[in-house]
Design a protein around this motif. Sequence first.
Motif, PDB file in Angstrom:
ATOM      1  N   THR A 158     -10.235  -1.173   1.598  1.00 21.85           N
ATOM      2  CA  THR A 158     -11.257  -1.756   2.471  1.00 21.85           C
ATOM      3  C   THR A 158     -12.650  -1.330   2.023  1.00 21.85           C
ATOM      4  O   THR A 158     -13.583  -2.148   1.972  1.00 21.85           O
ATOM      5  CB  THR A 158     -11.037  -1.316   3.932  1.00 21.85           C
ATOM      6  OG1 THR A 158      -9.759  -1.796   4.381  1.00 21.85           O
ATOM      7  CG2 THR A 158     -12.121  -1.870   4.841  1.00 21.85           C
ATOM      8  N   SER A 207      -5.019   1.869   2.237  1.00 21.52           N
ATOM      9  CA  SER A 207      -5.636   0.723   2.893  1.00 21.52           C
ATOM     10  C   SER A 207      -7.112   0.981   3.159  1.00 21.52           C
ATOM     11  O   SER A 207      -7.954   0.104   2.952  1.00 21.52           O
ATOM     12  CB  SER A 207      -4.913   0.424   4.208  1.00 21.52           C
ATOM     13  OG  SER A 207      -5.542  -0.629   4.898  1.00 21.52           O
ATOM     14  N   ASP A 208      -7.449   2.194   3.599  1.00 24.15           N
ATOM     15  CA  ASP A 208      -8.847   2.546   3.861  1.00 24.15           C
ATOM     16  C   ASP A 208      -9.673   2.473   2.579  1.00 24.15           C
ATOM     17  O   ASP A 208     -10.813   1.989   2.583  1.00 24.15           O
ATOM     18  CB  ASP A 208      -8.943   3.954   4.455  1.00 24.15           C
ATOM     19  CG  ASP A 208      -8.420   4.015   5.880  1.00 24.15           C
ATOM     20  OD1 ASP A 208      -8.284   2.947   6.511  1.00 24.15           O
ATOM     21  OD2 ASP A 208      -8.137   5.130   6.361  1.00 24.15           O
ATOM     22  N   GLY A 260       0.119   5.278   2.898  1.00 30.11           N
ATOM     23  CA  GLY A 260      -0.212   3.866   2.899  1.00 30.11           C
ATOM     24  C   GLY A 260      -1.520   3.570   3.616  1.00 30.11           C
ATOM     25  O   GLY A 260      -2.379   2.848   3.099  1.00 30.11           O
ATOM     26  N   PRO A 261      -1.737   4.116   4.848  1.00 29.33           N
ATOM     27  CA  PRO A 261      -3.004   3.879   5.543  1.00 29.33           C
ATOM     28  C   PRO A 261      -4.222   4.397   4.778  1.00 29.33           C
ATOM     29  O   PRO A 261      -5.292   3.786   4.827  1.00 29.33           O
ATOM     30  CB  PRO A 261      -2.816   4.638   6.868  1.00 29.33           C
ATOM     31  CG  PRO A 261      -1.342   4.621   7.099  1.00 29.33           C
ATOM     32  CD  PRO A 261      -0.737   4.780   5.721  1.00 29.33           C
ATOM     33  N   PHE A 318       0.823  -1.200   0.000  1.00 27.89           N
ATOM     34  CA  PHE A 318       0.000   0.000   0.000  1.00 27.89           C
ATOM     35  C   PHE A 318       0.864   1.261   0.000  1.00 27.89           C
ATOM     36  O   PHE A 318       0.463   2.290  -0.542  1.00 27.89           O
ATOM     37  CB  PHE A 318      -0.939   0.010   1.207  1.00 27.89           C
ATOM     38  CG  PHE A 318      -2.047  -1.011   1.119  1.00 27.89           C
ATOM     39  CD1 PHE A 318      -2.465  -1.500  -0.113  1.00 27.89           C
ATOM     40  CD2 PHE A 318      -2.673  -1.471   2.264  1.00 27.89           C
ATOM     41  CE1 PHE A 318      -3.484  -2.441  -0.212  1.00 27.89           C
ATOM     42  CE2 PHE A 318      -3.698  -2.408   2.181  1.00 27.89           C
ATOM     43  CZ  PHE A 318      -4.100  -2.890   0.945  1.00 27.89           C
TER      44      PHE A 318
END
Length: 204
Positions: free
Chosen positions: A42, A38-39, A34-35, A23
């Motif tokens: 998802t 990821s969100d 990166g987070p 990510f």
Amino acid sequence: MRDLDETDLEILSLLAEDARRPFSEIGDRVGLSGPAVSDRVTRLEETGVIKRFTVDVDRTKLRAGVPVLVDVELPVGAESTDGSNTLDAARERVRDADAVEHQFVTAEGDLRVYARVEGRNVREWVVGLFEGVGVEDYTVTLVDEFEWTPSIEGVEFALTCAECSNTVDSEGETARIDGEVYHFCCPSCLSQFRERYQRLEEGA
């Protein structure tokens, strides 16, 4: 439900090329952390755009048989020996065959199969595969090279309403019911679905 934007499509394109791409690397390409990537992934999974991550195996490295294309001509409206529709019966046989990797149905209602047949006569394999189905004719073509390139750009993702099957747009509703995510074109469809779902549960 929010429409997919250009960043979503670019993330999908990068994952289609390599589902194991970190990510953080995707974030560098699309200008996000990166987070944050990821969100987004998802959310794409929860809305059903991404259904699963898989592995693209190069079977030539495994010596997994002879690659062939099989074009199968099926009689229109005919039935197989067990009384089922010929096309449905043929597709069921193909779906259960380990050697088959892809199947396609043409506009004329015929079947095209891509398979890797191991250590046996290809024509004997085809005859055994469709025995009792009522195939009119078939042709077998040996494949020299095979390449599949997933394309995301330019594709419009259309979700359908779980209640009325209409297209769900940005005005639609998304709800999680018993752990499953469902999409609805309007609040009315969501309400009707919940009521029907509850009646079914009470009657179970």
